[in-house]
Write an enzyme that holds these catalytic residues in place. Structure first.
Site, PDB file in Angstrom:
ATOM      1  CB  CYS A  55     -17.283   1.844  -3.734  1.00 14.50           C
ATOM      2  SG  CYS A  55     -18.483   2.752  -4.730  1.00 14.50           S
ATOM      3  CB  CYS A  76     -20.822   1.317  -3.021  1.00 15.11           C
ATOM      4  SG  CYS A  76     -20.010   1.026  -4.609  1.00 15.11           S
TER       5      CYS A  76
END
Length: 391
Positions: free
Chosen positions: A54, A57
Protein backbone atom coordinates in the site's frame (compact mmCIF):
# COMPACT_ATOMS: atom_id res chain seq x y z
CA UNK A 1 0.01 -7.12 40.18
CA UNK A 2 1.33 -7.18 36.65
CA UNK A 3 2.18 -10.50 35.13
CA UNK A 4 5.78 -11.22 34.18
CA UNK A 5 4.70 -11.20 30.52
CA UNK A 6 3.12 -7.79 30.89
CA UNK A 7 6.22 -6.43 32.63
CA UNK A 8 8.48 -7.69 29.86
CA UNK A 9 6.20 -6.22 27.23
CA UNK A 10 6.08 -2.86 29.00
CA UNK A 11 9.88 -2.86 29.24
CA UNK A 12 10.14 -3.54 25.51
CA UNK A 13 7.80 -0.64 24.83
CA UNK A 14 9.84 1.67 27.05
CA UNK A 15 13.05 0.72 25.26
CA UNK A 16 11.44 1.31 21.87
CA UNK A 17 10.16 4.70 22.97
CA UNK A 18 13.53 5.70 24.38
CA UNK A 19 15.13 5.10 20.99
CA UNK A 20 13.19 7.99 19.51
CA UNK A 21 11.75 11.11 21.11
CA UNK A 22 9.82 12.21 18.04
CA UNK A 23 6.84 10.78 16.26
CA UNK A 24 4.38 8.03 17.11
CA UNK A 25 5.75 5.16 19.20
CA UNK A 26 4.25 1.93 17.92
CA UNK A 27 4.00 -1.22 20.03
CA UNK A 28 4.78 -4.60 18.52
CA UNK A 29 3.33 -7.18 20.90
CA UNK A 30 0.33 -9.43 20.32
CA UNK A 31 -3.20 -8.05 20.18
CA UNK A 32 -3.86 -9.51 23.64
CA UNK A 33 -0.77 -7.81 25.06
CA UNK A 34 -1.69 -4.47 23.51
CA UNK A 35 -5.16 -4.56 25.06
CA UNK A 36 -3.66 -5.47 28.43
CA UNK A 37 -1.24 -2.56 28.22
CA UNK A 38 -4.12 -0.22 27.32
CA UNK A 39 -6.00 -1.35 30.42
CA UNK A 40 -2.96 -0.82 32.64
CA UNK A 41 -2.34 2.68 31.28
CA UNK A 42 -6.05 3.55 31.00
CA UNK A 43 -5.71 4.47 27.34
CA UNK A 44 -7.53 3.78 24.09
CA UNK A 45 -5.79 1.93 21.25
CA UNK A 46 -4.90 3.34 17.85
CA UNK A 47 -4.45 0.74 15.08
CA UNK A 48 -2.70 1.50 11.80
CA UNK A 49 -4.05 -1.17 9.43
CA UNK A 50 -1.66 -1.43 6.49
CA UNK A 51 -0.26 -3.80 3.87
CA UNK A 52 3.25 -4.09 2.46
CA UNK A 53 2.09 -3.04 -1.03
CA UNK A 54 0.00 0.00 0.00
CA UNK A 55 1.59 3.24 -1.22
CA UNK A 56 -0.46 5.64 0.95
CA UNK A 57 0.36 3.44 3.98
CA UNK A 58 4.05 3.96 3.32
CA UNK A 59 3.49 7.70 2.96
CA UNK A 60 1.86 7.80 6.40
CA UNK A 61 4.75 5.88 7.95
CA UNK A 62 7.39 8.03 6.28
CA UNK A 63 5.90 11.52 6.37
CA UNK A 64 3.13 11.71 8.98
CA UNK A 65 3.70 9.37 11.92
CA UNK A 66 7.29 10.62 12.52
CA UNK A 67 6.14 14.23 13.03
CA UNK A 68 6.61 15.50 16.57
CA UNK A 69 3.16 17.07 16.86
CA UNK A 70 1.50 13.80 15.84
CA UNK A 71 3.66 11.80 18.20
CA UNK A 72 3.00 14.13 21.11
CA UNK A 73 -0.76 13.67 20.85
CA UNK A 74 -0.83 9.95 20.02
CA UNK A 75 1.76 8.87 22.58
CA UNK A 76 -0.04 10.75 25.34
CA UNK A 77 -3.52 9.39 24.64
CA UNK A 78 -3.22 6.04 22.85
CA UNK A 79 -1.43 2.72 22.79
CA UNK A 80 -0.33 2.76 19.15
CA UNK A 81 -0.36 -0.50 17.24
CA UNK A 82 0.76 -1.09 13.64
CA UNK A 83 -0.60 -4.26 11.97
CA UNK A 84 0.04 -5.79 8.55
CA UNK A 85 -3.45 -7.02 7.62
CA UNK A 86 -2.01 -9.90 5.60
CA UNK A 87 0.29 -11.39 8.26
CA UNK A 88 0.10 -12.95 11.73
CA UNK A 89 -2.98 -11.61 13.57
CA UNK A 90 -3.75 -9.20 10.72
CA UNK A 91 -6.39 -11.32 8.92
CA UNK A 92 -8.31 -11.87 12.18
CA UNK A 93 -8.32 -8.15 12.98
CA UNK A 94 -9.25 -7.38 9.38
CA UNK A 95 -12.36 -9.52 9.76
CA UNK A 96 -13.16 -8.24 13.24
CA UNK A 97 -13.08 -4.58 12.22
CA UNK A 98 -14.37 -5.02 8.65
CA UNK A 99 -11.26 -3.59 6.99
CA UNK A 100 -11.57 -3.51 3.19
CA UNK A 101 -9.30 -0.64 2.08
CA UNK A 102 -5.88 0.70 3.05
CA UNK A 103 -4.77 2.45 5.03
CA UNK A 104 -7.58 2.05 7.56
CA UNK A 105 -7.06 3.85 10.86
CA UNK A 106 -9.03 2.49 13.82
CA UNK A 107 -9.45 3.60 17.41
CA UNK A 108 -10.81 1.15 19.99
CA UNK A 109 -11.14 1.01 23.77
CA UNK A 110 -9.04 -1.35 25.89
CA UNK A 111 -11.63 -4.13 25.39
CA UNK A 112 -11.40 -3.83 21.62
CA UNK A 113 -14.71 -2.01 21.11
CA UNK A 114 -14.53 0.30 18.12
CA UNK A 115 -14.58 4.03 18.83
CA UNK A 116 -13.77 5.42 15.41
CA UNK A 117 -12.60 4.40 11.96
CA UNK A 118 -11.15 6.40 9.07
CA UNK A 119 -10.02 5.20 5.65
CA UNK A 120 -7.29 6.97 3.71
CA UNK A 121 -4.00 8.76 4.34
CA UNK A 122 -4.58 12.13 6.06
CA UNK A 123 -1.84 14.70 6.46
CA UNK A 124 -0.55 15.51 9.94
CA UNK A 125 -3.07 18.25 10.72
CA UNK A 126 -5.97 16.13 9.50
CA UNK A 127 -4.81 13.12 11.50
CA UNK A 128 -4.48 15.22 14.66
CA UNK A 129 -7.99 16.58 14.08
CA UNK A 130 -9.43 13.07 13.69
CA UNK A 131 -7.64 11.84 16.80
CA UNK A 132 -8.89 14.82 18.79
CA UNK A 133 -12.46 13.89 17.88
CA UNK A 134 -11.86 10.47 19.41
CA UNK A 135 -10.32 12.00 22.54
CA UNK A 136 -13.33 14.32 22.85
CA UNK A 137 -15.74 11.39 22.58
CA UNK A 138 -17.02 12.41 19.14
CA UNK A 139 -15.92 9.39 17.11
CA UNK A 140 -18.03 7.17 14.88
CA UNK A 141 -19.35 5.13 17.83
CA UNK A 142 -20.68 8.34 19.40
CA UNK A 143 -22.28 9.38 16.10
CA UNK A 144 -23.98 5.99 15.91
CA UNK A 145 -25.34 6.28 19.44
CA UNK A 146 -26.67 9.75 18.67
CA UNK A 147 -28.33 8.51 15.48
CA UNK A 148 -29.90 5.56 17.29
CA UNK A 149 -31.36 7.96 19.84
CA UNK A 150 -32.50 10.53 17.23
CA UNK A 151 -33.15 8.56 13.99
CA UNK A 152 -35.51 11.21 12.59
CA UNK A 153 -33.15 14.16 13.07
CA UNK A 154 -31.81 14.93 9.58
CA UNK A 155 -28.65 16.71 10.75
CA UNK A 156 -27.84 13.86 13.16
CA UNK A 157 -28.36 11.32 10.39
CA UNK A 158 -26.23 13.30 7.96
CA UNK A 159 -23.34 13.51 10.45
CA UNK A 160 -23.56 9.76 10.99
CA UNK A 161 -23.56 9.08 7.23
CA UNK A 162 -20.54 11.33 6.74
CA UNK A 163 -18.73 9.44 9.49
CA UNK A 164 -19.64 6.11 7.92
CA UNK A 165 -18.43 7.37 4.55
CA UNK A 166 -15.03 8.30 5.99
CA UNK A 167 -14.89 4.80 7.47
CA UNK A 168 -15.82 3.23 4.11
CA UNK A 169 -18.85 1.54 5.69
CA UNK A 170 -20.95 1.53 2.53
CA UNK A 171 -23.38 -1.18 3.57
CA UNK A 172 -24.30 0.62 6.78
CA UNK A 173 -24.89 3.81 4.80
CA UNK A 174 -27.35 2.00 2.54
CA UNK A 175 -29.27 0.73 5.59
CA UNK A 176 -29.51 4.25 7.04
CA UNK A 177 -30.63 5.67 3.68
CA UNK A 178 -33.20 2.92 3.18
CA UNK A 179 -34.74 3.81 6.52
CA UNK A 180 -34.75 7.53 5.74
CA UNK A 181 -36.17 7.25 2.22
CA UNK A 182 -39.17 5.26 3.50
CA UNK A 183 -40.67 8.57 4.56
CA UNK A 184 -39.69 10.45 1.39
CA UNK A 185 -42.19 10.07 -1.41
CA UNK A 186 -42.16 10.82 -5.13
CA UNK A 187 -41.23 14.35 -6.10
CA UNK A 188 -39.82 15.04 -2.61
CA UNK A 189 -36.72 13.23 -3.87
CA UNK A 190 -36.12 16.19 -6.18
CA UNK A 191 -35.44 18.42 -3.19
CA UNK A 192 -31.81 19.49 -2.95
CA UNK A 193 -31.09 17.78 0.37
CA UNK A 194 -32.46 14.48 -0.94
CA UNK A 195 -30.72 14.76 -4.29
CA UNK A 196 -27.49 15.40 -2.38
CA UNK A 197 -27.97 12.15 -0.45
CA UNK A 198 -28.66 10.25 -3.66
CA UNK A 199 -25.72 11.81 -5.48
CA UNK A 200 -23.16 11.37 -2.73
CA UNK A 201 -24.17 8.20 -0.90
CA UNK A 202 -26.93 6.04 -2.45
CA UNK A 203 -25.38 2.97 -4.09
CA UNK A 204 -28.17 0.37 -3.96
CA UNK A 205 -29.62 0.16 -7.48
CA UNK A 206 -32.55 -1.86 -6.18
CA UNK A 207 -33.67 0.68 -3.59
CA UNK A 208 -37.01 2.39 -4.39
CA UNK A 209 -35.33 5.80 -4.13
CA UNK A 210 -32.71 4.94 -6.73
CA UNK A 211 -35.31 3.36 -9.02
CA UNK A 212 -37.32 6.61 -8.83
CA UNK A 213 -34.15 8.61 -9.45
CA UNK A 214 -33.44 6.55 -12.57
CA UNK A 215 -37.03 6.70 -13.85
CA UNK A 216 -37.25 10.47 -13.37
CA UNK A 217 -33.71 11.33 -14.36
CA UNK A 218 -34.99 13.86 -16.89
CA UNK A 219 -36.57 15.86 -14.06
CA UNK A 220 -33.31 15.80 -12.10
CA UNK A 221 -31.37 16.89 -15.20
CA UNK A 222 -33.66 19.92 -15.59
CA UNK A 223 -33.08 21.00 -11.99
CA UNK A 224 -29.41 20.03 -11.56
CA UNK A 225 -26.36 19.58 -13.81
CA UNK A 226 -27.37 17.03 -16.45
CA UNK A 227 -23.87 15.61 -16.80
CA UNK A 228 -23.62 15.18 -13.03
CA UNK A 229 -26.87 13.21 -12.95
CA UNK A 230 -25.75 11.06 -15.87
CA UNK A 231 -22.40 10.33 -14.23
CA UNK A 232 -24.11 9.38 -10.96
CA UNK A 233 -26.25 6.82 -12.75
CA UNK A 234 -23.33 5.42 -14.72
CA UNK A 235 -20.94 5.18 -11.76
CA UNK A 236 -23.55 3.62 -9.48
CA UNK A 237 -24.56 0.91 -11.94
CA UNK A 238 -20.90 0.16 -12.66
CA UNK A 239 -19.92 0.14 -8.98
CA UNK A 240 -22.79 -2.17 -8.08
CA UNK A 241 -21.69 -4.61 -10.77
CA UNK A 242 -18.13 -4.64 -9.43
CA UNK A 243 -19.48 -5.31 -5.93
CA UNK A 244 -20.74 -8.68 -7.20
CA UNK A 245 -17.21 -9.76 -8.07
CA UNK A 246 -14.73 -10.66 -5.35
CA UNK A 247 -11.52 -12.68 -5.49
CA UNK A 248 -12.91 -15.28 -3.14
CA UNK A 249 -16.51 -15.19 -4.34
CA UNK A 250 -18.45 -14.20 -7.45
CA UNK A 251 -22.20 -13.71 -7.15
CA UNK A 252 -23.18 -15.30 -10.47
CA UNK A 253 -26.89 -15.28 -9.61
CA UNK A 254 -26.72 -11.61 -8.67
CA UNK A 255 -24.78 -10.86 -11.87
CA UNK A 256 -27.48 -12.51 -14.01
CA UNK A 257 -30.20 -10.48 -12.33
CA UNK A 258 -28.05 -7.35 -12.61
CA UNK A 259 -27.76 -7.74 -16.38
CA UNK A 260 -31.54 -8.12 -16.64
CA UNK A 261 -32.07 -4.92 -14.66
CA UNK A 262 -29.68 -2.96 -16.88
CA UNK A 263 -31.60 -4.13 -19.93
CA UNK A 264 -35.05 -3.62 -18.40
CA UNK A 265 -34.25 -0.06 -17.32
CA UNK A 266 -32.49 0.67 -20.62
CA UNK A 267 -29.46 1.99 -18.77
CA UNK A 268 -27.23 4.20 -20.90
CA UNK A 269 -23.89 2.58 -21.83
CA UNK A 270 -25.08 -0.78 -20.42
CA UNK A 271 -23.02 -2.73 -22.99
CA UNK A 272 -19.88 -0.93 -21.82
CA UNK A 273 -20.76 -1.47 -18.16
CA UNK A 274 -21.35 -5.20 -18.65
CA UNK A 275 -18.10 -5.46 -20.63
CA UNK A 276 -16.17 -4.04 -17.67
CA UNK A 277 -17.84 -6.45 -15.25
CA UNK A 278 -17.07 -9.37 -17.56
CA UNK A 279 -13.41 -8.36 -17.42
CA UNK A 280 -13.56 -8.39 -13.63
CA UNK A 281 -15.15 -11.84 -13.59
CA UNK A 282 -12.47 -13.31 -15.86
CA UNK A 283 -9.82 -11.69 -13.68
CA UNK A 284 -11.33 -13.03 -10.44
CA UNK A 285 -11.60 -16.51 -11.98
CA UNK A 286 -8.00 -16.20 -13.21
CA UNK A 287 -9.26 -17.29 -16.61
CA UNK A 288 -6.44 -15.51 -18.39
CA UNK A 289 -7.29 -16.64 -21.93
CA UNK A 290 -10.77 -15.13 -21.58
CA UNK A 291 -9.41 -12.11 -19.73
CA UNK A 292 -6.92 -11.22 -22.46
CA UNK A 293 -9.55 -11.73 -25.15
CA UNK A 294 -12.10 -9.57 -23.33
CA UNK A 295 -9.63 -6.74 -22.63
CA UNK A 296 -8.48 -6.66 -26.26
CA UNK A 297 -12.09 -6.74 -27.50
CA UNK A 298 -13.00 -3.84 -25.23
CA UNK A 299 -10.00 -1.88 -26.47
CA UNK A 300 -11.18 -2.32 -30.07
CA UNK A 301 -14.67 -1.18 -29.07
CA UNK A 302 -13.19 1.98 -27.59
CA UNK A 303 -14.28 1.18 -24.04
CA UNK A 304 -10.79 1.85 -22.68
CA UNK A 305 -8.65 4.96 -23.01
CA UNK A 306 -5.66 3.93 -25.13
CA UNK A 307 -3.43 6.58 -23.53
CA UNK A 308 -3.99 5.44 -19.92
CA UNK A 309 -0.73 3.90 -18.74
CA UNK A 310 -2.27 2.78 -15.44
CA UNK A 311 -4.78 0.60 -17.28
CA UNK A 312 -2.03 -1.27 -19.11
CA UNK A 313 -0.04 -1.55 -15.90
CA UNK A 314 -2.98 -2.97 -13.93
CA UNK A 315 -3.85 -5.48 -16.64
CA UNK A 316 -0.26 -6.67 -16.70
CA UNK A 317 0.07 -6.87 -12.91
CA UNK A 318 -3.12 -8.93 -12.64
CA UNK A 319 -1.44 -11.67 -14.67
CA UNK A 320 1.96 -11.11 -13.08
CA UNK A 321 0.50 -11.66 -9.60
CA UNK A 322 -1.31 -14.86 -10.56
CA UNK A 323 -0.07 -18.35 -9.76
CA UNK A 324 -2.12 -19.80 -12.62
CA UNK A 325 -0.70 -17.85 -15.55
CA UNK A 326 1.19 -19.56 -18.36
CA UNK A 327 4.01 -18.37 -20.59
CA UNK A 328 1.67 -16.99 -23.27
CA UNK A 329 -0.18 -14.97 -20.63
CA UNK A 330 3.07 -13.52 -19.30
CA UNK A 331 4.03 -12.50 -22.83
CA UNK A 332 0.77 -10.56 -23.20
CA UNK A 333 1.37 -8.97 -19.81
CA UNK A 334 4.85 -7.95 -20.97
CA UNK A 335 3.32 -6.31 -24.07
CA UNK A 336 0.88 -4.37 -21.92
CA UNK A 337 3.69 -3.20 -19.66
CA UNK A 338 5.60 -2.02 -22.73
CA UNK A 339 2.50 -0.15 -23.84
CA UNK A 340 2.29 1.50 -20.41
CA UNK A 341 5.85 2.76 -20.93
CA UNK A 342 5.02 4.09 -24.41
CA UNK A 343 1.91 6.06 -23.51
CA UNK A 344 2.88 7.32 -20.03
CA UNK A 345 3.23 11.07 -19.59
CA UNK A 346 5.67 10.74 -16.70
CA UNK A 347 9.30 11.83 -17.05
CA UNK A 348 11.64 9.12 -18.35
CA UNK A 349 13.18 8.66 -14.89
CA UNK A 350 9.77 7.55 -13.60
CA UNK A 351 8.72 5.59 -16.67
CA UNK A 352 11.66 3.19 -16.45
CA UNK A 353 9.76 1.39 -13.69
CA UNK A 354 7.40 0.00 -16.34
CA UNK A 355 10.30 -1.59 -18.17
CA UNK A 356 11.67 -2.96 -14.91
CA UNK A 357 8.29 -4.57 -14.28
CA UNK A 358 8.28 -5.91 -17.81
CA UNK A 359 11.67 -7.47 -17.18
CA UNK A 360 10.35 -9.30 -14.12
CA UNK A 361 7.45 -10.63 -16.17
CA UNK A 362 9.70 -11.87 -18.97
CA UNK A 363 11.78 -13.79 -16.45
CA UNK A 364 8.66 -15.77 -15.57
CA UNK A 365 7.98 -16.67 -19.21
CA UNK A 366 9.78 -19.45 -21.11
CA UNK A 367 12.25 -19.04 -23.98
CA UNK A 368 12.83 -15.32 -23.49
CA UNK A 369 16.58 -15.17 -22.83
CA UNK A 370 17.31 -12.98 -25.83
CA UNK A 371 14.43 -10.66 -24.99
CA UNK A 372 15.61 -10.41 -21.38
CA UNK A 373 19.14 -9.51 -22.42
CA UNK A 374 17.91 -6.90 -24.90
CA UNK A 375 15.63 -5.35 -22.31
CA UNK A 376 18.37 -5.27 -19.66
CA UNK A 377 20.64 -3.42 -22.10
CA UNK A 378 17.82 -1.03 -23.00
CA UNK A 379 17.10 -0.23 -19.34
CA UNK A 380 20.80 0.40 -18.69
CA UNK A 381 20.96 2.77 -21.67
CA UNK A 382 17.88 4.68 -20.47
CA UNK A 383 19.24 4.96 -16.92
CA UNK A 384 22.47 6.41 -18.29
CA UNK A 385 20.43 8.86 -20.37
CA UNK A 386 18.60 10.01 -17.25
CA UNK A 387 21.96 10.59 -15.49
CA UNK A 388 23.16 12.68 -18.41
CA UNK A 389 19.91 14.70 -18.53
CA UNK A 390 20.04 15.47 -14.80
CA UNK A 391 23.60 16.81 -14.89
Amino acid sequence: MKTILSLLFSLAVAVACAQSNNGVHFNHGTWKEVKQLAKEQNKSIFIDCYTSWCGPCKMLSKNVFPQAAVGELFNAHFINYKVDMEKDEGPLLKKQFNVSAYPTLIWVDSDGNELHKSVGAPNADELISIAQQVIDGKGLAALERNYTTHPNDFSVMLSYIEGLSNAYEQQKIQVVLANYFKSVKGSELLEEKNYSLIKNYLEDIYSPAFEWFHKHQADFKKRYAAEEVEQKLYRTYLSYGHSLVRKDKIDYKGYKQYCKILKKRKVNNREKIVAYIDESICRAEQNWDAYIQKVNENMKLGYHESTNSFLYYNWAKAIDNSNQAQSKHYMQAAQWMEKAFEVSQWPLANNIVYLEEKLKILVKADNTRDKIKQLEERITTLRNQVKIDTH
